[in-house]
Design a protein around this motif. Structure first.
Motif, PDB file in Angstrom:
ATOM      1  N   GLU A 387       3.802   2.020  -5.004  1.00  0.00           N
ATOM      2  CA  GLU A 387       4.425   2.852  -4.091  1.00  0.00           C
ATOM      3  C   GLU A 387       3.658   4.351  -3.893  1.00  0.00           C
ATOM      4  OE1 GLU A 387       8.808   5.000  -3.086  1.00  0.00           O
ATOM      5  OE2 GLU A 387       8.646   3.885  -5.004  1.00  0.00           O
ATOM      6  N   LEU A 388       3.150   4.797  -4.820  1.00  0.00           N
ATOM      7  CA  LEU A 388       2.605   6.170  -4.973  1.00  0.00           C
ATOM      8  C   LEU A 388       1.239   5.898  -4.170  1.00  0.00           C
ATOM      9  CD1 LEU A 388       2.064   9.113  -5.750  1.00  0.00           C
ATOM     10  CD2 LEU A 388       1.247   8.387  -7.918  1.00  0.00           C
ATOM     11  N   THR A 389       0.601   4.896  -4.605  1.00  0.00           N
ATOM     12  CA  THR A 389      -0.850   4.554  -3.878  1.00  0.00           C
ATOM     13  C   THR A 389      -0.451   4.362  -2.183  1.00  0.00           C
ATOM     14  OG1 THR A 389      -1.664   3.376  -5.682  1.00  0.00           O
ATOM     15  CG2 THR A 389      -2.797   3.044  -3.190  1.00  0.00           C
ATOM     16  N   GLU A 390       0.433   3.882  -1.734  1.00  0.00           N
ATOM     17  CA  GLU A 390       0.692   3.683  -0.630  1.00  0.00           C
ATOM     18  C   GLU A 390       0.994   5.059   0.247  1.00  0.00           C
ATOM     19  OE1 GLU A 390       3.735   0.690  -0.527  1.00  0.00           O
ATOM     20  OE2 GLU A 390       2.493  -0.979  -0.930  1.00  0.00           O
ATOM     21  N   ALA A 391       1.913   5.996  -0.445  1.00  0.00           N
ATOM     22  CA  ALA A 391       2.169   7.147   0.008  1.00  0.00           C
ATOM     23  C   ALA A 391       1.046   8.022   0.160  1.00  0.00           C
ATOM     24  CB  ALA A 391       3.240   7.707  -0.770  1.00  0.00           C
ATOM     25  N   LEU A 392       0.086   7.842  -0.579  1.00  0.00           N
ATOM     26  CA  LEU A 392      -1.157   8.706  -0.648  1.00  0.00           C
ATOM     27  C   LEU A 392      -1.965   8.245   0.439  1.00  0.00           C
ATOM     28  CD1 LEU A 392      -2.166   8.978  -4.571  1.00  0.00           C
ATOM     29  CD2 LEU A 392      -1.552  10.926  -2.866  1.00  0.00           C
ATOM     30  N   SER A 393      -1.940   7.082   0.741  1.00  0.00           N
ATOM     31  CA  SER A 393      -2.931   6.505   1.805  1.00  0.00           C
ATOM     32  C   SER A 393      -2.336   7.036   3.159  1.00  0.00           C
ATOM     33  CB  SER A 393      -2.848   4.981   1.658  1.00  0.00           C
ATOM     34  OG  SER A 393      -3.718   4.532   2.808  1.00  0.00           O
ATOM     35  N   GLU A 394      -1.001   6.849   3.307  1.00  0.00           N
ATOM     36  CA  GLU A 394      -0.149   7.369   4.498  1.00  0.00           C
ATOM     37  C   GLU A 394      -0.417   9.074   4.699  1.00  0.00           C
ATOM     38  OE1 GLU A 394       3.927   6.422   4.015  1.00  0.00           O
ATOM     39  OE2 GLU A 394       3.470   4.302   3.981  1.00  0.00           O
ATOM     40  N   THR A 395      -0.258   9.812   3.666  1.00  0.00           N
ATOM     41  CA  THR A 395      -0.519  11.311   3.801  1.00  0.00           C
ATOM     42  C   THR A 395      -1.835  11.497   4.104  1.00  0.00           C
ATOM     43  OG1 THR A 395       1.095  11.500   1.911  1.00  0.00           O
ATOM     44  CG2 THR A 395      -0.363  13.231   2.415  1.00  0.00           C
ATOM     45  N   ALA A 396      -3.085  10.783   3.540  1.00  0.00           N
ATOM     46  CA  ALA A 396      -4.306  10.990   3.778  1.00  0.00           C
ATOM     47  C   ALA A 396      -4.648  10.599   5.199  1.00  0.00           C
ATOM     48  CB  ALA A 396      -5.245  10.102   2.863  1.00  0.00           C
ATOM     49  N   ASP A 397      -3.940   9.688   5.716  1.00  0.00           N
ATOM     50  CA  ASP A 397      -4.129   9.355   7.207  1.00  0.00           C
ATOM     51  C   ASP A 397      -3.601  10.454   7.982  1.00  0.00           C
ATOM     52  OD1 ASP A 397      -5.313   6.815   6.544  1.00  0.00           O
ATOM     53  OD2 ASP A 397      -3.509   5.722   6.849  1.00  0.00           O
ATOM     54  N   ALA A 398      -2.796  11.199   7.467  1.00  0.00           N
ATOM     55  CA  ALA A 398      -2.200  12.365   8.443  1.00  0.00           C
ATOM     56  C   ALA A 398      -3.045  13.580   8.132  1.00  0.00           C
ATOM     57  CB  ALA A 398      -0.758  12.611   8.071  1.00  0.00           C
ATOM     58  N   ILE A 399      -3.360  13.869   7.142  1.00  0.00           N
ATOM     59  CA  ILE A 399      -4.091  14.841   6.807  1.00  0.00           C
ATOM     60  C   ILE A 399      -5.530  15.053   6.750  1.00  0.00           C
ATOM     61  CG2 ILE A 399      -2.026  15.992   5.702  1.00  0.00           C
ATOM     62  CD1 ILE A 399      -3.513  15.992   3.097  1.00  0.00           C
ATOM     63  N   LEU A 400      -6.404  14.001   6.989  1.00  0.00           N
ATOM     64  CA  LEU A 400      -7.796  13.902   6.736  1.00  0.00           C
ATOM     65  C   LEU A 400      -8.338  13.397   8.026  1.00  0.00           C
ATOM     66  CD1 LEU A 400      -8.377  12.457   3.154  1.00  0.00           C
ATOM     67  CD2 LEU A 400      -8.440  14.752   4.042  1.00  0.00           C
ATOM     68  N   GLU A 401      -9.431  13.877   8.639  1.00  0.00           N
ATOM     69  CA  GLU A 401      -9.961  13.697   9.652  1.00  0.00           C
ATOM     70  C   GLU A 401     -11.426  13.203   9.258  1.00  0.00           C
ATOM     71  OE1 GLU A 401     -10.191  16.415  13.018  1.00  0.00           O
ATOM     72  OE2 GLU A 401      -8.163  16.201  13.604  1.00  0.00           O
ATOM     73  N   ARG A 402     -11.789  11.828   9.496  1.00  0.00           N
ATOM     74  CA  ARG A 402     -12.901  11.226   8.929  1.00  0.00           C
ATOM     75  C   ARG A 402     -13.811  11.359  10.032  1.00  0.00           C
ATOM     76  NH1 ARG A 402     -12.940   9.329   3.841  1.00  0.00           N
ATOM     77  NH2 ARG A 402     -10.691   9.193   2.865  1.00  0.00           N
TER      78      ARG A 402
END
Length: 546
Positions: A387-402
């Motif tokens: 659950e933490l891994t999935e939440a981190l992935s969602e958060t990264a998609d929101a705050i990181l611009e690759r």
């Protein structure tokens, strides 16, 4: 009354006022007991805070009724807010100081108004300042009293600074604001009570807490640091520790260095501190830092990253009022907040950054125990870890611009601070977050410097700076944890063998970020014990797999 409290750094003599309220060492239980005996004093503090809030709200409302709109209303509202925070005291001014260095988040007008909180709040009466100097130093303070004058050169919510002389040399004399910690003590009880109430909120169906972060622990951490800042003997010890590590350290290009003022120990006590006067110009005379100051600011960021990731001794309050550009480099002032970052956390941060850039969010989640952010027993539960891994992935998609991989540039993403607060607000309540001693102040310090840098260079990428440091350590460190992360990034997970493409990609990334040729990266790595050890193991693994 006085109570001896022993800390890792030095022995701290807890002092109380005439009614028994501790004011230089945070003691939540003692503060609660004091206000249980003196409820009217707590009520008076609530009334004072309500007055401050009411002043700001009424000023904004009046200006709006007078027809102010848009930028004009924002600027006048910001000034009202800054005045209210200054009147409310250090607890609330600290947040304003942090926001004053983030014009990218709050706007230049608001940031400029909040800068008043750094060192230009209304000063207390100079007669009181002279009385405190005389009480603290006695006859030894005569020359200071003769030369300090009546005008302050800076005034903040905890104390104010005068220019004086010692032996015909100019010095900075800082005097603590009388009675200020009584208000902070009351604030700590109010904020802690609110945090405790929020922690008790439960889902009526499941019975689980609605907000899982350790809010009370976070409050205790914040107020512990604020009480420490009020003790000038502790600040003197912090200055000596910081100077021993960073005083005179040069930047990468060798053109500038870190400057730490000398301390006059015999003229410093719990309420008075005297140090060398440093001539220079504040990095944030305005909300926006000049582009010509960017090299100096980069030196500060290099120094702060070294503090956070290398030595663990960190100046945790580097707002624009505490940083001076001098002829020789960058001077640090005000050492009331110096934090320590544990070694496991320093290494964990470097590994987490490397995994984040690689998109390995499951590996990042596993490090939250080392980072002291989530209890290890939570991470040992496979379902909660997923659950933490999935939440981190969602958060990264929101705050990181690759960046576009086809562009041939570095793959390090850009962190969107304008989205960060909302992302954290959505992410944190779902997990049992802890706020360890290093977290709040160090995050604030790095965020402050990043905000200053972005005003001079909007393309500045803090994550790239941290990643550069992380890659350098990964390629050379003999630490088992760092070696594991390097293996994760350079081995094929499906075969468990070294992957030449992954190795080349990592070396190329290090070359782009550092500006060094790829051959130089390989050669520098080979010269270190950690680099040679990893290369030998990779070679053995490659041979064994054939």
């Amino acid at each position: 009354g006085k109570v001896q409290v022993v800390s890792k750094e030095h022995s701290v003599e807890r002092q109380v006022d005439v009614d028994g309220l501790p004011w230089n060492v945070y003691d939540a239980a003692a503060i609660e007991a004091y206000y249980r005996q003196n409820p009217l004093k707590l009520a008076q503090r609530v009334a004072d805070l309500t007055k401050c809030l009411g002043y700001a709200a009424s000023s904004i409302a009046v200006n709006a009724m007078r027809g102010q709109r848009g930028t004009s209303l924002i600027d006048s509202s910001a000034k009202a807010l800054a005045n209210a925070l200054a009147q409310a005291g250090p607890t609330y001014s600290k947040f304003g100081q942090a926001l004053s260095c983030r014009p990218d988040l709050v706007g230049e007008g608001v940031a400029a108004a909040l800068q008043e909180l750094q060192d230009r709040v209304p000063a207390f009466d100079h007669h009181n300042a002279r009385r405190i100097v005389e009480e603290e130093l006695g006859g030894a303070g005569k020359e200071l009293l003769d030369t300090m004058g009546d005008e302050t050169v800076a005034a903040a919510t905890l104390g104010q600074v005068y220019r004086a002389n010692v032996g015909n040399k100019p010095v900075a004399l800082k005097v603590q604001r009388p009675g200020v910690m009584q208000g902070v003590a009351a604030d700590s009880l109010l904020v802690r009570s609110a945090a405790s109430a929020l922690e008790q909120l439960k889902n009526p169906l499941s019975g689980e807490r609605l907000l899982k972060p350790a809010l009370v622990q976070g409050c205790d951490e914040f107020f512990s640091r604020l009480f420490e800042e009020s003790d000038y003997e502790r600040e003197a010890a912090n200055l000596a520790k910081f100077a021993a590590i960073y005083g005179g350290v040069e930047g990468r290009d060798g053109s500038s260095r870190i400057i730490v003022p000398n301390l006059y120990e015999e003229l410093s006590t719990k309420r008075v501190i005297t140090m060398e006067w440093v001539e220079g110009r504040r990095l944030s005379e305005h909300a926006v830092v000049d582009a010509q100051d960017l090299p100096t600011l980069r030196l500060g960021i290099e120094c702060s990253l070294s503090q956070c990731l290398e030595t663990g001794v960190m100046h945790a309050d580097p707002h624009g009022g505490n940083l001076l550009k001098t002829e020789d480099g960058l001077a640090y002032l005000d050492f009331g907040m110096v934090s320590e970052v544990p070694e496991q956390v320093r290494e964990g941060l470097l590994r987490a950054v490397a995994y984040t850039v690689a998109g390995e969010y499951g590996k990042v989640a596993e490090l939250f125990g080392d980072l002291m952010l989530i209890p290890q027993e939570i991470l040992d539960d496979p379902a909660q870890l997923q659950e933490l891994t999935e939440a981190l992935s969602e958060t990264a998609d929101a705050i990181l611009e690759r960046p576009d991989p086809a562009a041939g540039a570095s793959s390090v993403p850009t962190l969107r601070f304008d989205r960060l607060i909302g992302a954290i607000a959505a992410f944190a309540p779902r997990f049992q977050f802890q706020l360890p001693p290093y977290f709040l102040n160090n995050a604030r310090a790095i965020g402050t410097l990043e905000g200053l840098a972005k005003t001079a260079d909007p393309s500045f990428n803090l994550l790239s700076e941290v990643y550069s440091f992380a890659i350098s350590q990964l390629l050379t460190s003999p630490s088992p944890g760092m070696r594991k992360t390097l293996k994760d990034l350079t081995y094929d997970p499906s075969t468990g063998r070294p992957d030449l493409k992954r190795v080349k990609r990592l070396v190329r990334e290090a070359s782009i970020i550092s500006g060094k040729r790829k051959r130089r990266i390989v050669w520098d790595t080979a010269k270190t014990r950690g680099g040679r050890g990893f290369a030998a193991k990779a070679l053995r693994d490659a041979i064994a797999s054939r």
